[in-house]
Design an enzyme around this catalytic site. Structure first.
Site, short mmCIF file in Angstrom:
data_model
loop_
_atom_site.label_atom_id
_atom_site.label_comp_id
_atom_site.label_asym_id
_atom_site.label_seq_id
_atom_site.Cartn_x
_atom_site.Cartn_y
_atom_site.Cartn_z
N GLU A 98 9.59 -14.07 -12.84
CA GLU A 98 8.95 -12.97 -12.01
C GLU A 98 8.29 -11.76 -12.97
O GLU A 98 7.17 -11.27 -12.86
CB GLU A 98 9.56 -12.14 -10.80
CG GLU A 98 10.72 -11.30 -11.17
CD GLU A 98 11.39 -10.36 -9.98
OE1 GLU A 98 10.62 -10.09 -9.36
OE2 GLU A 98 12.50 -10.44 -10.00
N ASN B 124 -1.04 1.86 5.70
CA ASN B 124 -0.32 1.02 5.08
C ASN B 124 0.32 0.12 6.13
O ASN B 124 0.95 0.67 7.18
CB ASN B 124 0.93 1.68 4.32
CG ASN B 124 2.02 0.67 3.89
OD1 ASN B 124 1.61 -0.63 3.58
ND2 ASN B 124 2.97 1.04 3.65
N GLY B 125 -0.10 -1.30 6.12
CA GLY B 125 0.31 -2.13 7.21
C GLY B 125 -0.54 -3.12 7.53
O GLY B 125 -1.54 -3.05 6.75
N LYS C 16 14.76 -13.54 -12.12
CA LYS C 16 14.35 -12.43 -13.07
C LYS C 16 13.51 -12.79 -14.16
O LYS C 16 12.60 -12.17 -14.47
CB LYS C 16 15.57 -11.99 -13.56
CG LYS C 16 16.70 -11.08 -12.79
CD LYS C 16 15.95 -9.65 -12.54
CE LYS C 16 15.26 -9.26 -11.29
NZ LYS C 16 15.60 -9.96 -10.00
N CYS D 260 1.06 -1.03 -0.05
CA CYS D 260 -0.20 0.13 0.02
C CYS D 260 0.90 1.15 0.04
O CYS D 260 2.02 1.25 0.49
CB CYS D 260 -0.92 0.06 1.04
SG CYS D 260 -2.00 -1.24 1.40
N HIS E 237 19.35 -35.76 -9.84
CA HIS E 237 18.51 -36.26 -8.74
C HIS E 237 17.11 -36.20 -8.90
O HIS E 237 16.28 -36.28 -7.85
CB HIS E 237 19.14 -35.69 -7.44
CG HIS E 237 20.49 -36.30 -7.11
ND1 HIS E 237 20.76 -37.45 -7.09
CD2 HIS E 237 21.73 -35.46 -7.24
CE1 HIS E 237 22.21 -37.75 -6.93
NE2 HIS E 237 22.67 -36.33 -7.24
N LYS F 93 6.91 -3.96 -4.80
CA LYS F 93 8.33 -3.63 -4.87
C LYS F 93 8.71 -3.94 -3.43
O LYS F 93 9.96 -4.15 -3.31
CB LYS F 93 8.39 -2.28 -5.22
CG LYS F 93 9.76 -1.48 -5.12
CD LYS F 93 10.91 -2.41 -6.00
CE LYS F 93 12.31 -2.16 -5.86
NZ LYS F 93 13.02 -3.30 -6.84
N TRP G 210 -2.95 -2.62 -1.60
CA TRP G 210 -2.39 -4.09 -2.07
C TRP G 210 -2.99 -4.89 -1.16
O TRP G 210 -2.69 -4.92 0.07
CB TRP G 210 -0.94 -3.94 -2.04
CG TRP G 210 -0.42 -5.05 -2.85
CD1 TRP G 210 -0.37 -5.63 -3.82
CD2 TRP G 210 0.43 -6.20 -2.06
NE1 TRP G 210 0.44 -6.87 -4.25
CE2 TRP G 210 0.81 -7.22 -3.12
CE3 TRP G 210 1.20 -6.42 -0.95
CZ2 TRP G 210 1.78 -8.38 -2.94
CZ3 TRP G 210 1.85 -7.29 -0.59
CH2 TRP G 210 2.09 -8.55 -1.56
N ARG H 291 4.58 0.42 -6.02
CA ARG H 291 4.64 -0.36 -4.92
C ARG H 291 3.53 -1.56 -5.22
O ARG H 291 3.44 -2.34 -4.10
CB ARG H 291 4.24 0.66 -3.67
CG ARG H 291 5.12 1.59 -3.35
CD ARG H 291 4.40 2.77 -2.45
NE ARG H 291 4.36 1.95 -0.96
CZ ARG H 291 5.19 2.07 -0.13
NH1 ARG H 291 6.50 2.31 -0.40
NH2 ARG H 291 5.17 1.47 1.11
N GLU I 285 19.39 -16.27 -9.31
CA GLU I 285 19.05 -14.86 -9.86
C GLU I 285 18.60 -14.82 -11.24
O GLU I 285 17.40 -14.44 -11.57
CB GLU I 285 19.89 -13.93 -9.63
CG GLU I 285 19.67 -12.48 -9.96
CD GLU I 285 18.49 -11.96 -9.07
OE1 GLU I 285 18.06 -12.58 -7.98
OE2 GLU I 285 17.98 -10.54 -9.32
C1 AGP Z 1 13.38 -9.44 -6.81
O1 AGP Z 1 13.55 -9.07 -8.32
C2 AGP Z 1 12.12 -9.26 -6.26
N1 AGP Z 1 11.64 -7.84 -6.55
C3 AGP Z 1 12.13 -9.59 -4.66
O2 AGP Z 1 12.66 -11.04 -4.59
C4 AGP Z 1 12.90 -8.86 -3.64
O3 AGP Z 1 14.39 -9.00 -3.94
C5 AGP Z 1 12.56 -9.28 -2.43
O4 AGP Z 1 11.17 -9.06 -2.17
C6 AGP Z 1 13.24 -8.51 -1.32
O5 AGP Z 1 13.05 -7.20 -1.20
P1 AGP Z 1 14.13 -6.19 -0.41
O6 AGP Z 1 15.44 -6.23 -1.03
O7 AGP Z 1 13.43 -4.88 -0.57
O8 AGP Z 1 14.19 -6.80 0.97
#
Ligand code: AGP
Length: 608
Positions: A488, A101-102, A485, A2, A504, A603, A75, A27, A481
């Protein structure tokens, strides 16, 4: 997550609120709303969907005249995305309006108690409980109502609050969710994050936990949870609005991929002076560094992936045992910690709930904590014993790239510092590594010059169903990673595997034409990796190899090879990840996905 905004001043509030919410879109949200005091009543407009819906509904805010208001992008956590569940929320007489927010963790208990007193609820949200609880405590003094509410609710909140009986005032309070206040010409603003206020002011106050602020047109007053006035100093934000905009790129993600050379340089330079590694913000004497017997690196998502790399770098250089943990696991597994343990939490946003909770768990047990954080003034940055900022600048795209790269730099520097102090590497080796670090920005730029080649290759896989990434050691971390990438933002199923583990089980998924990306940057593991490459090739895989310049041997087995410039074996992640970022970006682009705001993701995940 949010986003909240608020404004009080000489200007019409609604357009400013809508503009601020625009800047918080990154966000992640599913509905939005604003409330404005028009001199007599608090007018409300809210709707499910993108901000465009709200903007059209209110004719750009013209339908809600008034110079004091609050706004919100939601959100969903409690209650489905809907008009009713969208914020702001009212008390029963519509004399109090709240954005939040929270998560109010004990909202059901309070809701039941209020319902027994005759309160009626219209939404499924935890936030509406705050509006009614403030009503319950309000006897004419907003500050008293707010502080009493704070003593009752449990959980996290950044709240914007309007009291109809106090039209010239706007209140805000926070606990564990980010909140800032901006002091502009002729008015003041509240927001969840800096981009929402930058258009109006650079003078920003970071609100700390359980601090309350009362905004009036020409002044700000701050209080603690006991209603005592407190003094706060503003921070001058150095970013330009453009830094938070796309600067001509199609997406924030591509802009941020291309900002990596500068972000790496900005994170490196302040910590290498006269050929020495200087990390004052570490706040540790050499003696204290030598006293550390074990390090935990705890994070989520991509930040966790940098930790997997950092384990190899720390153990390889400083010979300290390192345990890397997902924050959501660490916080519940009763980890074994003692005074010779150090916890490093890594977080771009500095607000990730699981990572923040892991930090608090470790602090509660008396463990020294360090935060590697990108957002200045964020909760993790403030609560860790020490903070080592990554200077990536604002990262807007949900898929992290430049923050990830700067986290790696911070971890390399820390490992080198520890190794130097503990005498496990020579000064000559340190000097060589410093040279290699300084070359990384140039090498990253060289790799970025091949984006067209990557785009052509990526376009071949927009219809792929499964794509696998394999590697050993640091190359396994890179694979993690690369896989994240891709999946997601393109929504294509992908998995990263320690290459030796493939046989395995997962190798059964390899079919004719399945794309397997093999990362081979660790020379001492080349041969082992080549046998894994052959394994998948014989089962029909199409083999993309990412390897060091000069390792032409790979061309005998791989169908497509991407070479990265030679660098220190501990730093290869910083280079190999670049083509993988571009690959994920261009596959998602080719599929027409919403690259900057992928579905279901936010985010900053400030809830569990
Ligand atoms: C990565 O591309 C994602 N956006 C997600 O995995 C992110 O790295 C993770 O939520 C951690 O966020 P932060 O670094 O703000 O703690």
């Amino acid at each position: 997550m949010c986003g909240i905004v608020g404004y009080i001043g000489k200007e019409q509030a609604a357009p400013i609120l809508l503009d601020g919410l625009d800047k918080l879109e990154y966000r992640g949200y599913d509905s939005a709303g604003i409330a404005v005091f028009d001199g007599e009543t608090i007018q409300l407009a809210k709707a499910r969907g993108r901000l465009k819906v709200l903007r059209e509904m209110t004719h750009g805010g013209e339908m809600l005249p008034g110079t004091c208001g609050i706004g919100h992008t939601r959100w969903a956590t409690h209650g489905i995305p809907s008009d009713t569940n969208a914020h702001p929320h009212f008390n029963g007489t519509e004399s109090i309006a709240v954005v939040h927010n929270g998560i109010i963790e004990n909202y059901l208990k309070i809701k039941k108690q209020l319902q027994e007193k005759g309160y009626e609820f219209v939404s499924e949200t935890d936030t509406e409980v705050v509006a009614h609880l403030l009503d319950y405590y309000y006897k004419g003094n907003p500050l008293e109502a707010i502080t009493r509410m704070m003593h009752r609710v449990e959980g996290s909140y950044a709240l914007g609050i309007m009291f109809k009986e106090h039209p010239g005032k706007l209140y805000a309070v926070r606990k564990d969710s980010p909140l800032i206040v901006g002091r502009a010409q002729g008015g003041s603003l509240i927001a969840s994050d800096v981009p929402a206020v930058l258009k109006y002011t650079r003078n920003v106050y970071f609100i700390q936990n359980e601090e309350i602020v009362c905004l009036e047109e020409d002044r700000l007053n701050f209080f603690n949870v006991d209603s005592d006035p407190i003094e706060k100093e503003p921070v001058t934000i150095q970013w330009d609005v453009s830094a938070a905009e796309k600067a001509g790129y199609e997406h924030f993600m591509l802009k941020e991929i291309y900002e990596q050379p500068k972000a790496v340089l900005d994170t490196l330079n302040p910590r290498i002076r006269d050929g020495k590694i200087e990390i004052e913000e570490l706040g540790m004497t050499d003696e204290e560094i030598r006293s550390i017997r074990k390090i935990f690196i705890v994070a989520c998502g991509s930040a966790y992936h940098t930790g997997v790399t950092a384990k190899y770098v720390f153990e390889g250089l400083a010979r300290i045992p390192v345990e890397v943990d997902l924050a959501s696991e660490f916080r519940y597994r009763n980890p074994i910690l003692d005074e010779e343990t150090m916890l490093i939490v890594v977080s771009q946003s500095g607000e990730t709930a699981d990572t923040l909770a892991a930090l608090r768990e470790a602090k509660m047990r008396g463990v020294r904590t360090l935060g590697i954080v990108n957002v200045v003034g964020s909760s993790i940055a403030r609560e860790a014993d020490n903070v080592m900022y990554t200077w990536a600048g604002p990262e807007i795209a949900v898929a992290t790239t430049k923050a990830y790269s700067t986290q790696l730099i911070a971890e390399y520097l820390l490992a080198m510092k520890f190794a130097q102090v503990r005498g496990t590497v020579s000064q000559e080796e340190i000097d060589e590594m410093i040279c290699d670090l300084k070359e990384l920005p140039v090498h990253i730029s060289m790799l970025l010059d091949h984006k067209e080649k990557l785009q052509r290759f990526a376009n071949r896989y927009v219809a792929a169903k499964d794509i696998f990434f394999i590697g050993r050691g640091i190359d396994y971390a890179i694979s993690l990673e690369g896989s994240l990438k891709l999946k997601e933002i393109s929504y294509i199923h992908s998995e990263a595997y320690a290459a030796g583990e493939l046989k395995h089980g997962t190798i059964s998924l390899i079919e004719e034409g399945t794309l397997v990306a093999a990362v081979l940057t660790q020379e001492d593991l080349y041969k082992k990796m080549l046998s894994n490459v052959v394994e998948v090739k014989t089962r029909g895989a199409f083999l993309l190899a990412v390897t060091n310049a000069g390792n032409t041997e790979v061309e005998k087995a791989a169908d497509y090879v991407i070479y990265i410039p030679k660098t220190n074996k501990y730093f290869t992640n910083s280079l190999a990840v670049i083509p993988l970022q571009l690959f994920g970006y261009y596959v998602a682009l080719g599929k027409g996905c919403d690259v900057d705001k992928p579905r279901n993701l936010a985010k900053s995940v400030t809830v569990e």
